[in-house]
Every structure is written in C-alpha cells, then in structure tokens.
Design an enzyme around this catalytic site. Structure first.
Site, PDB file in Angstrom:
ATOM      1  N   HIS A   1       0.844  -1.201   0.000  1.00  0.00           N
ATOM      2  CA  HIS A   1       0.000   0.000   0.000  1.00  0.00           C
ATOM      3  C   HIS A   1       0.882   1.256   0.000  1.00  0.00           C
ATOM      4  O   HIS A   1       0.675   2.189  -0.782  1.00  0.00           O
ATOM      5  CB  HIS A   1      -0.905  -0.037   1.232  1.00  0.00           C
ATOM      6  CG  HIS A   1      -1.768   1.155   1.420  1.00  0.00           C
ATOM      7  ND1 HIS A   1      -3.139   1.120   1.296  1.00  0.00           N
ATOM      8  CD2 HIS A   1      -1.473   2.448   1.736  1.00  0.00           C
ATOM      9  CE1 HIS A   1      -3.637   2.322   1.532  1.00  0.00           C
ATOM     10  NE2 HIS A   1      -2.637   3.147   1.808  1.00  0.00           N
ATOM     11  N   GLU A   2       1.880   1.260   0.875  1.00  0.00           N
ATOM     12  CA  GLU A   2       2.760   2.419   0.979  1.00  0.00           C
ATOM     13  C   GLU A   2       3.631   2.581  -0.257  1.00  0.00           C
ATOM     14  O   GLU A   2       3.885   3.702  -0.704  1.00  0.00           O
ATOM     15  CB  GLU A   2       3.649   2.273   2.219  1.00  0.00           C
ATOM     16  CG  GLU A   2       2.897   2.239   3.521  1.00  0.00           C
ATOM     17  CD  GLU A   2       1.988   3.433   3.693  1.00  0.00           C
ATOM     18  OE1 GLU A   2       2.382   4.555   3.317  1.00  0.00           O
ATOM     19  OE2 GLU A   2       0.876   3.244   4.180  1.00  0.00           O
TER      20      GLU A   2
ATOM     21  N   HIS B   1       1.914   4.524  -2.953  1.00  0.00           N
ATOM     22  CA  HIS B   1       2.041   5.976  -2.780  1.00  0.00           C
ATOM     23  C   HIS B   1       3.431   6.460  -3.180  1.00  0.00           C
ATOM     24  O   HIS B   1       3.598   7.503  -3.818  1.00  0.00           O
ATOM     25  CB  HIS B   1       1.786   6.344  -1.317  1.00  0.00           C
ATOM     26  CG  HIS B   1       0.379   6.163  -0.862  1.00  0.00           C
ATOM     27  ND1 HIS B   1      -0.688   6.810  -1.437  1.00  0.00           N
ATOM     28  CD2 HIS B   1      -0.151   5.426   0.143  1.00  0.00           C
ATOM     29  CE1 HIS B   1      -1.804   6.481  -0.808  1.00  0.00           C
ATOM     30  NE2 HIS B   1      -1.499   5.630   0.155  1.00  0.00           N
TER      31      HIS B   1
END
Length: 484
Positions: A167-168, A171
């Site tokens: 998820h990170e 980004h």
C-alpha cells in the site's frame, strides 16, 4: 490511509495514508536557531534591513564604499540607529536552522526504489497482539493445530504488514513518478507511513497520489480472494488467505473515508481544491471532516461492535470486550483527530512560507579586504548603515563572510589590532544564496549547508548582501504567528 499510511495524511499507510513530510499528519518545521542576543541600546525592529548591492548606490541611504575608498559621511539616520556594532555591545552566537538528520526511527529493512523502509519498535507490539488474537480465532476454526496456531498467526501478522508495505509503495511510486521526494517509509502501530516531502502541484496529482494506496489494497484483496477459491476451505492456507482478503478490504475501506489524514481525506481535499482553486480551502474542508470522523469513530465503533453489526456476537455492556472496543476506538479517533489538526497546521505553514524571501531578509554588507582592522571595518559599516561585512580580494571578489558571533566576542579595546580575516568564514558553494530564493526553496537551501551567515548574490553574481540564519528564523516565527 493517507498517502503516508496513517489515515489520510500525505504519508501513507496501508491502514492510514500518505503524508508528505511536513504535511498532514506530521509537521516538520525548520529546526529553530539558538537565540541571538540583541544590542541593548538598539531599538527593536519589525523587519530586517533591505540591503543594497555592495557596489552600487542604495536608494534608501548611502552605499558601502570599496575597501580602498573613503567611507561615506552621510548615512541614512534610520539605518545609523540600526548599526549593530556599537561599543560594549554583547550578543550571543547565532546558529542557523539545523540540518535535518537522516531518516531513522526503527529497523532498516531495505531500500525499494531507493526509499528506506523502517520498522518502528511499536510494530513488534502490534505483531504480538495480532498473533495472540488471530491465534485464538484459529483455535476455534482449526483446534487440531494446538500451539502451532501461534506460528501460523505470526505468519499472518507478517503477511498483513507486507500488504501494508505494498500500500505504501504504491504511494511512493506515484510520488516519485510526479518528481516528489520521499524521505522514508515506516511500518508502525496501526499501519504505515510514506513521508513525502513536498505537496502535489495540482489537485489531479493529489487525487491520484492518495487513491493509489487504497486501490492497491483492493487489488490485493482480489488476489487473496482468488487464492482462497483455489484452495480447500477449512485448511490453514484457506484461513490465512481469507484473513488477508478481509484485512486488505478493511484497510482500503478505512483509508477511503473522506477525512484527513486518511487517503480519502486527501482525495476530498483534491476535489475541493479543484472546485475552489485554493489548496487551503480543500485542506480546511477535509480536516474538519476528519475531525467529525474521529468523533464518529469514538462513539460509533463500540456501539457497532456491541450490536453485532460488524459480524460478531452481541456483547453485554460492561464486559471486557466492550472495554477493548472502547480503547481501540479511542486510539483510532485520536490518530484521526491529531492528523487532521496537523494537516491544518502544515497547510498554514505552506501558505506563509512564500513570505520568506531572501531579497527582503538580507542585510546590507560592506566589502573589506582581509587585512582591514576590525575597528575600521565596523566604522565603515556603521557609517554606511550596513550590518554585515564581506571579505573581498583585491579584485573585489567575495572570499569570506565575517561572522557576527565572532565580532561581538572581540572586546572593544582589542578591535583595532584584530583583522577581519581571523573572524571570517570562507564562502563555500552552498553558502552562496540567490537573492531570488523564497519559501520552501530558501529553507531547503539553508538546511543543506548549515551556517550562521550566507552571501546573497544576484543572478549576475553581483554581491547583494549577507543573510543571517537568525533573521530567517525570526521571520519564520513571525509569519507562523499570523492567522491564515
């Protein structure tokens, strides 16, 4: 969550969001400079003197003379009052905003895409908690596992945080694609954080940067669902895949909630920014929605768990489960509320940063040769209404900046026998600052090369004056004190 991983800030956590360094959820302000004693007899001033180039006239007063020429005899009265180096004056040494230390905060796990990934100490506490809770659930579904269930649960905890890392990384990759520097990724309590150091330039990029995290969590949930359908139900692989599917769905859904610092809050900010054309309006709207969301989580989460609406059994009020639910809700609400407040503070910071301009903060400087006695150099500066000294070579090219702290440390009676060369700091490349710098670019330049004074030059290379780090610090504090 937000692009920092916590909940909507510009760092992103699988369970929270992404937050650019210094934006929602975290505020990284320039390190303060140490206090600088002011001359007791000098009247307070609101703004730093506006300097004039060392070799051309200044419309507000007489200009500093070349090292070999006579000093002017008619300095501007207002600037004469501000001349800093009078008899008996004592000041404390000034230091500039400190250079930011390298990223840290845990165990370094690697550098995917060149970005360091850290595991915070709090992660081990959460991993132990997940192992214990999930192990109890496995005992109900697969009682034949016995004590091995805790090893399976530990594997689940690691796999879940691997999903948070993905998820990170979503980004992070988006930020790097948009030329936004990422300081680090940190896995910690309740998710992860991608520390993106600058804001997106457009609302469209802001929306994409926030949305890719939850999107990847949804993609992972789909992958785990497909894997679950391919294995036999009621087995260890089936239970693990089901748990990872559900956990990624929860991460995606939680981060899509429309309040800062969650990813959904950054998406809302981008939409309001696009409609109004004002980034600050988007931040204010998303931050207040985030605060309302925090209150809703604090009150609503325990009630939903007690009613069985989240899939569990109905609980009796006052039981241990109720206390646990209330504690979890309080922690989540505090994270969201704090992140929303940090988002507002960082937005105000970025709104005021353009007020910091090197051209208006620079002190007028007098050029002197290296063998000039300090007393003579100060006489020239006082006569010219200048507040800084630049050591130049015989051709007039700047070589060093005389440190203010060194000047005030020399007793009055010693100044005729001390030359300025012994009090100067050689000018390195990083100490040459363009007069056109302002805002975040100016602060980044000063942090990259810590010093007490900097030589400010025009684009042509002409000397404009000397910039004191303490003046920048005072202007920064003053700007932040003003309401948005």
């Amino acid at each position: 969550m937000d692009e920092s991983g916590e909940s909507g800030r510009p760092r992103s956590d699988g369970a929270e969001g992404t937050r650019p360094r210094g934006t929602a959820g975290s505020s990284e302000q320039p390190a303060p400079a140490e206090d600088t004693p002011e001359k007791a007899t000098r009247p307070p001033r609101d703004e730093p003197d506006r300097p004039a180039p060392a070799d051309r006239p200044d419309p507000t007063g007489p200009h500093p003379q070349p090292p070999t020429g006579p000093a002017p005899t008619t300095p501007a009265p207002a600037e004469r009052e501000r001349a800093p180096y009078g008899p008996g004056e004592r000041k404390k040494a000034q230091v500039p905003p400190k250079a930011r230390k390298g990223p840290g905060g845990g165990l370094l796990m690697g550098r995917p895409f060149g970005v360091p990934v850290y595991v915070a100490p709090s992660w081990f506490l959460v991993a132990a908690l997940i192992t214990w809770v999930f192990g109890d659930q496995l005992d109900r579904v697969l009682p034949e596992l016995g004590g091995v269930r805790y090893l399976v649960s530990l594997f689940f905890a690691v796999a879940f945080y691997a999903s948070v890392l993905v998820h990170e990384l979503a980004h992070t990759v988006a930020a790097l694609r948009f030329k936004l520097p990422v300081r680090r990724i940190q896995l910690q309590f309740f998710g992860g954080v991608s520390e993106i150091e600058k804001e997106s330039e457009t609302p469209g990029r802001e929306f994409v940067l926030a949305f890719v995290g939850p999107l990847l969590s949804l993609v992972l949930a789909g992958i785990f669902y497909a894997g679950m359908r391919a294995v036999e139900p009621g087995t260890v692989p089936g239970v693990l895949l089901a748990g990872l599917m559900i956990s990624n769905l929860i991460v995606a859904a939680f981060n899509l909630l429309p309040g800062l610092p969650l990813d959904g809050g950054r998406m809302l900010r981008a939409v309001v920014w696009k409609i109004t054309g004002k980034p600050m309006s988007g931040t204010v709207a998303a931050a207040w929605v985030g605060r309302a969301l925090a209150i809703s989580v604090l009150i609503g989460l325990p009630l939903l768990n007690q009613s069985g609406a989240l899939g569990g059994e109905t609980q009796d009020i006052g039981g241990m489960d109720t206390v646990t639910d209330a504690l979890l809700a309080a922690i989540l609400a505090a994270i969201i509320w704090t992140g929303a407040g940090n988002s507002l503070r960082m937005a105000r910071l970025r709104e005021h940063l353009p007020e910091l301009r090197a051209r208006t903060l620079t002190r007028r400087a007098v050029p002197v040769e290296s063998d000039t006695p300090l007393s003579e150099a100060l006489r020239r500066a006082n006569d010219a209404g200048a507040r800084a000294l630049v050591v130049v070579d015989p051709d007039g090219d700047p070589m060093a900046v005389v440190r203010e702290a060194a000047i005030v440390s020399v007793p009055q009676h010693r100044r005729p026998w001390v030359t300025v060369s012994g009090l100067a700091q050689d000018i390195t490349e990083g100490m040459r600052v363009s007069a056109e710098l302002s805002g975040e670019e100016l602060l980044d330049t000063l942090r990259a090369t810590p010093a007490t004074e900097y030589l400010v030059v025009e684009d042509s290379g002409e000397i404009y004056g000397v910039l004191s780090a303490a003046d920048v610090e005072r202007a920064f504090v003053k700007a932040m004190a003003r309401p948005s």
